[in-house]
Scaffold this motif. Structure first.
Motif, PDB file in Angstrom:
ATOM      1  N   GLY A 144      14.110   7.388  11.614  1.00 22.22           N
ATOM      2  CA  GLY A 144      13.275   8.528  11.224  1.00 22.22           C
ATOM      3  C   GLY A 144      12.013   8.056  10.516  1.00 22.22           C
ATOM      4  O   GLY A 144      10.905   8.517  10.798  1.00 22.22           O
ATOM      5  N   ARG A 145      12.192   7.075   9.617  1.00 27.59           N
ATOM      6  CA  ARG A 145      11.047   6.564   8.857  1.00 27.59           C
ATOM      7  C   ARG A 145      10.069   5.844   9.792  1.00 27.59           C
ATOM      8  O   ARG A 145       8.848   6.026   9.697  1.00 27.59           O
ATOM      9  N   ASP A 146      10.649   5.045  10.724  1.00 29.40           N
ATOM     10  CA  ASP A 146       9.796   4.336  11.694  1.00 29.40           C
ATOM     11  C   ASP A 146       8.942   5.356  12.450  1.00 29.40           C
ATOM     12  O   ASP A 146       7.733   5.184  12.607  1.00 29.40           O
ATOM     13  N   GLU A 147       9.571   6.453  12.913  1.00 29.93           N
ATOM     14  CA  GLU A 147       8.848   7.453  13.717  1.00 29.93           C
ATOM     15  C   GLU A 147       7.749   8.143  12.904  1.00 29.93           C
ATOM     16  O   GLU A 147       6.678   8.426  13.410  1.00 29.93           O
ATOM     17  N   ARG A 148       8.079   8.439  11.608  1.00 28.03           N
ATOM     18  CA  ARG A 148       7.090   9.099  10.767  1.00 28.03           C
ATOM     19  C   ARG A 148       5.828   8.245  10.647  1.00 28.03           C
ATOM     20  O   ARG A 148       4.714   8.730  10.804  1.00 28.03           O
ATOM     21  N   TRP A 149       6.053   6.951  10.441  1.00 27.83           N
ATOM     22  CA  TRP A 149       4.899   6.056  10.343  1.00 27.83           C
ATOM     23  C   TRP A 149       4.151   5.988  11.675  1.00 27.83           C
ATOM     24  O   TRP A 149       2.926   6.046  11.706  1.00 27.83           O
ATOM     25  N   LEU A 150       4.931   5.864  12.769  1.00 30.22           N
ATOM     26  CA  LEU A 150       4.305   5.766  14.089  1.00 30.22           C
ATOM     27  C   LEU A 150       3.376   6.951  14.343  1.00 30.22           C
ATOM     28  O   LEU A 150       2.292   6.798  14.904  1.00 30.22           O
ATOM     29  N   SER A 151       3.832   8.153  13.900  1.00 36.98           N
ATOM     30  CA  SER A 151       3.041   9.362  14.157  1.00 36.98           C
ATOM     31  C   SER A 151       1.723   9.337  13.380  1.00 36.98           C
ATOM     32  O   SER A 151       0.815  10.090  13.679  1.00 36.98           O
ATOM     33  N   GLN A 152       1.623   8.419  12.425  1.00 33.82           N
ATOM     34  CA  GLN A 152       0.385   8.359  11.640  1.00 33.82           C
ATOM     35  C   GLN A 152      -0.453   7.125  11.983  1.00 33.82           C
ATOM     36  O   GLN A 152      -1.374   6.771  11.254  1.00 33.82           O
TER      37      GLN A 152
ATOM     38  N   CYS B 117       0.855  -1.185   0.000  1.00 33.15           N
ATOM     39  CA  CYS B 117       0.000   0.000   0.000  1.00 33.15           C
ATOM     40  C   CYS B 117       0.890   1.234   0.000  1.00 33.15           C
ATOM     41  O   CYS B 117       1.986   1.216   0.569  1.00 33.15           O
ATOM     42  N   PRO B 118       0.459   2.293  -0.666  1.00 36.03           N
ATOM     43  CA  PRO B 118       1.320   3.470  -0.820  1.00 36.03           C
ATOM     44  C   PRO B 118       1.460   4.254   0.483  1.00 36.03           C
ATOM     45  O   PRO B 118       0.706   4.028   1.430  1.00 36.03           O
ATOM     46  N   GLU B 119       2.447   5.152   0.544  1.00 35.24           N
ATOM     47  CA  GLU B 119       2.596   6.066   1.692  1.00 35.24           C
ATOM     48  C   GLU B 119       1.282   6.824   1.847  1.00 35.24           C
ATOM     49  O   GLU B 119       0.715   7.301   0.862  1.00 35.24           O
ATOM     50  N   PRO B 120       0.762   6.964   3.063  1.00 35.52           N
ATOM     51  CA  PRO B 120      -0.486   7.713   3.216  1.00 35.52           C
ATOM     52  C   PRO B 120      -0.211   9.213   3.146  1.00 35.52           C
ATOM     53  O   PRO B 120       0.928   9.647   3.368  1.00 35.52           O
ATOM     54  N   ALA B 121      -1.223   9.988   2.865  1.00 37.16           N
ATOM     55  CA  ALA B 121      -1.075  11.449   2.916  1.00 37.16           C
ATOM     56  C   ALA B 121      -0.697  11.830   4.337  1.00 37.16           C
ATOM     57  O   ALA B 121      -1.050  11.123   5.280  1.00 37.16           O
ATOM     58  N   SER B 122       0.037  12.951   4.482  1.00 36.31           N
ATOM     59  CA  SER B 122       0.631  13.255   5.785  1.00 36.31           C
ATOM     60  C   SER B 122      -0.406  13.540   6.876  1.00 36.31           C
ATOM     61  O   SER B 122      -0.113  13.456   8.049  1.00 36.31           O
ATOM     62  N   ASP B 123      -1.647  13.850   6.496  1.00 40.68           N
ATOM     63  CA  ASP B 123      -2.638  14.117   7.543  1.00 40.68           C
ATOM     64  C   ASP B 123      -3.537  12.903   7.840  1.00 40.68           C
ATOM     65  O   ASP B 123      -4.447  12.975   8.644  1.00 40.68           O
ATOM     66  N   THR B 124      -3.242  11.761   7.192  1.00 42.66           N
ATOM     67  CA  THR B 124      -4.066  10.562   7.445  1.00 42.66           C
ATOM     68  C   THR B 124      -3.596   9.891   8.738  1.00 42.66           C
ATOM     69  O   THR B 124      -2.398   9.830   9.002  1.00 42.66           O
ATOM     70  N   VAL B 125      -4.559   9.408   9.522  1.00 46.16           N
ATOM     71  CA  VAL B 125      -4.186   8.593  10.692  1.00 46.16           C
ATOM     72  C   VAL B 125      -4.786   7.204  10.502  1.00 46.16           C
ATOM     73  O   VAL B 125      -5.993   7.059  10.278  1.00 46.16           O
ATOM     74  N   LEU B 126      -3.907   6.211  10.564  1.00 47.37           N
ATOM     75  CA  LEU B 126      -4.384   4.828  10.392  1.00 47.37           C
ATOM     76  C   LEU B 126      -4.942   4.341  11.737  1.00 47.37           C
ATOM     77  O   LEU B 126      -4.284   4.484  12.769  1.00 47.37           O
ATOM     78  N   SER B 127      -6.139   3.770  11.703  1.00 44.79           N
ATOM     79  CA  SER B 127      -6.768   3.400  12.979  1.00 44.79           C
ATOM     80  C   SER B 127      -6.908   1.885  13.083  1.00 44.79           C
ATOM     81  O   SER B 127      -6.546   1.138  12.174  1.00 44.79           O
ATOM     82  N   SER B 128      -7.508   1.454  14.199  1.00 39.66           N
ATOM     83  CA  SER B 128      -7.704   0.009  14.389  1.00 39.66           C
ATOM     84  C   SER B 128      -8.788  -0.526  13.453  1.00 39.66           C
ATOM     85  O   SER B 128      -8.987  -1.728  13.378  1.00 39.66           O
ATOM     86  N   ASP B 129      -9.498   0.386  12.742  1.00 38.96           N
ATOM     87  CA  ASP B 129     -10.409  -0.101  11.694  1.00 38.96           C
ATOM     88  C   ASP B 129      -9.615  -0.534  10.466  1.00 38.96           C
ATOM     89  O   ASP B 129     -10.079  -1.343   9.662  1.00 38.96           O
TER      90      ASP B 129
END
Ligand code: SAH
Length: 456
Positions: A81-89, A56-68
């Protein structure tokens, strides 16, 4: 703090970031359990990714991935750095696995051995992966391959409670099934053949009414490793266990967890339950249809009153089995480095009770004083001064070697040695604790040569 629990995942989609071997192994495990594996921000699948997984592609920077979106996310890209960027989303309610001690990472994968729907896990809290892996390999060789097919076939049969009414029947069914040759050959059989055997086993379990049985089991002198395989198997199935003081805590911990435990005592001059009452209790419990274990120290037929117990059972028509154990003489002599017989020193060995009735000395002392014979006194600590005096009075050389073994085969084992004229004083000075066993004979002098435990 960490607890080993199981994670229920309602949304069986697992997100993965990274392509190292640790992460890939976990991704494959998730896929094997039926999860859809999605590679986050990857434009192509890593080699060795599970076949069914997708990118799946990189999400837009304002998207938050949820438990859904994700039931679990695995992160190990090798780039902090990459791990943290993903974590923040990723929303905080999504469980996350990451190597190391990241505060967001709250999931760990224990080492697992799987047989169909059965999963055996080894968890060292992430501290010692090698230890976990060592144990996993051991368990893997221990669990028969055919278990997978048998458990799959059982799964298809639905709720066992609908087929077998009582817990007694269900337990009996499982133990007989799991100990049967079917589990070691089911992987070479057709599904139909397995099913037919399972149906036969179920019918036979259904037909079994509650039939009580008593197992008179020798628990050995203390070291739990000295239990026999049969003793272990039976105590794991017991409904109720009557045990004496001499049976160690480590051995009791191997009893089935929800068995009823009855302590029937047996301390010198402080019998908690009189023997006749124990005999009667065994009969009553078995007549209630229970699997009753009478667990005794050492061997049930050596100074264990096992004979009396089975006499009452036989009179009442209660089925019973006797499981022999390692008697104190064998255990203590082996762990103290004293062979009870030896071509040059002793051609016979005699087990004697040193529990002197009313402090009288009505024992055949003359027979005990023979050359080339080892004497082993059970229950002799209190009577030791009298035993030593009588043996010398009947002609034993005062220089005859003697060893007293206290708490033999346990980590608290102590051995006091001396000669028949010095042993009583030495023991009195040493403050050793019961149970103790006294070994008298030339073989005791071999101890200096043979006791590798004392020397190592
Ligand atoms: N049935 C048991 C003996 C029961 S009589 C058996 O076969 O071993 C109890 C006596 O056994 C004790 O007084 C002691 O003399 C001996 N005994 C049992 N366990 C022992 C141990 N761990 N170390 C030393 N003596 C032991």
């Amino acid at each position: 703090m960490s607890l080993t629990v199981s994670l229920r995942i309602d949304q069986p989609v697992v997100g993965c970031l990274g392509s190292g071997p640790r992460l890939l192994a976990k991704a494959r495990y998730c896929a094997d359990q039926g999860a859809r594996v999605v590679w986050l921000g990857h434009d192509r699948l890593p080699d060795e990714a599970p076949a069914s997984s997708e990118c799946c592609p990189e999400p837009a920077s304002d998207t938050v991935l949820s438990s859904d979106d994700f039931g679990l996310v695995l992160i190990d890209s090798g780039n902090a750095g990459r791990d943290e960027r993903w974590l923040s989303q990723i929303a905080t309610d999504v469980p996350i696995w990451m190597p190391g001690n990241h505060p967001r990472a709250r999931v760990q994968f224990p080492a697992t051995v799987q047989r169909g729907p059965l999963r055996v896990t080894v968890d060292t809290g992430g501290r010692w992966p090698t230890v976990a892996n060592w144990l996993r390999q051991r368990l893997d060789t221990l669990l028969p391959e055919g278990l997978t097919d048998v458990l799959q076939a059982m799964l298809a049969k639905g709720d066992l409670n609908q087929v077998l009414d009582t817990p007694h029947q269900r337990r009996g069914f499982w133990y007989r099934l799991l100990d049967s040759p079917l589990v070691s050959r089911a992987h070479q059989m057709s599904a139909d053949a397995i099913n037919r055997e399972l149906d036969t086993a179920l019918r036979s379990a259904e037909g079994r009414g509650p039939r009580g049985e008593v197992f008179l089991i020798g628990a050995g002198p203390g070291d739990p490793d000295l239990l026999t395989l049969k003793a272990l198997r039976v105590i794991a199935q017991a409904d109720v266990v009557l045990y004496d003081r001499l049976v160690s805590r480590e051995i009791l911990s191997r009893v089935r967890a929800d068995a009823e435990m009855i302590h029937v005592g047996k301390q010198r001059s402080r019998h908690t339950l009189p023997q006749e009452e124990i005999n009667q209790r065994l009969v009553e419990l078995a007549q209630e249809g229970r699997t009753v274990v009478r667990l005794k120290g050492g061997d049930p037929f050596i100074f264990g009153r096992g004979g009396e117990e089975i006499e009452t059972l036989a009179e009442a028509g209660v089925p019973f089995q006797v499981v022999p154990g390692i008697t104190a003489a064998s255990g203590c002599s082996a762990y103290a480095g004293i062979p009870l017989t030896h071509r040059d020193y002793a051609q016979s060995v005699r087990f004697v009770t040193g529990h002197l009735k009313n402090d009288t000395c009505e024992l055949p002392w003359r027979d005990f004083v023979q050359s080339n014979q080892t004497l082993v006194f059970y229950m002799g600590l209190v009577g030791l001064p009298i035993i030593a005096r009588e043996l010398m009075a009947h002609g034993m050389a005062p220089s005859m070697p003697v060893a007293l073994v206290s708490k033999g085969t346990t980590p608290e084992q102590v051995v006091v040695t001396g000669t028949i004229d010095t042993i009583a004083d030495r023991v009195a000075a040493s403050e050793v604790k019961a149970p103790t066993l006294i070994i008298i004979g030339e073989v005791v002098s071999l101890r200096d040569k043979l006791d590798w435990i004392a020397r190592s």
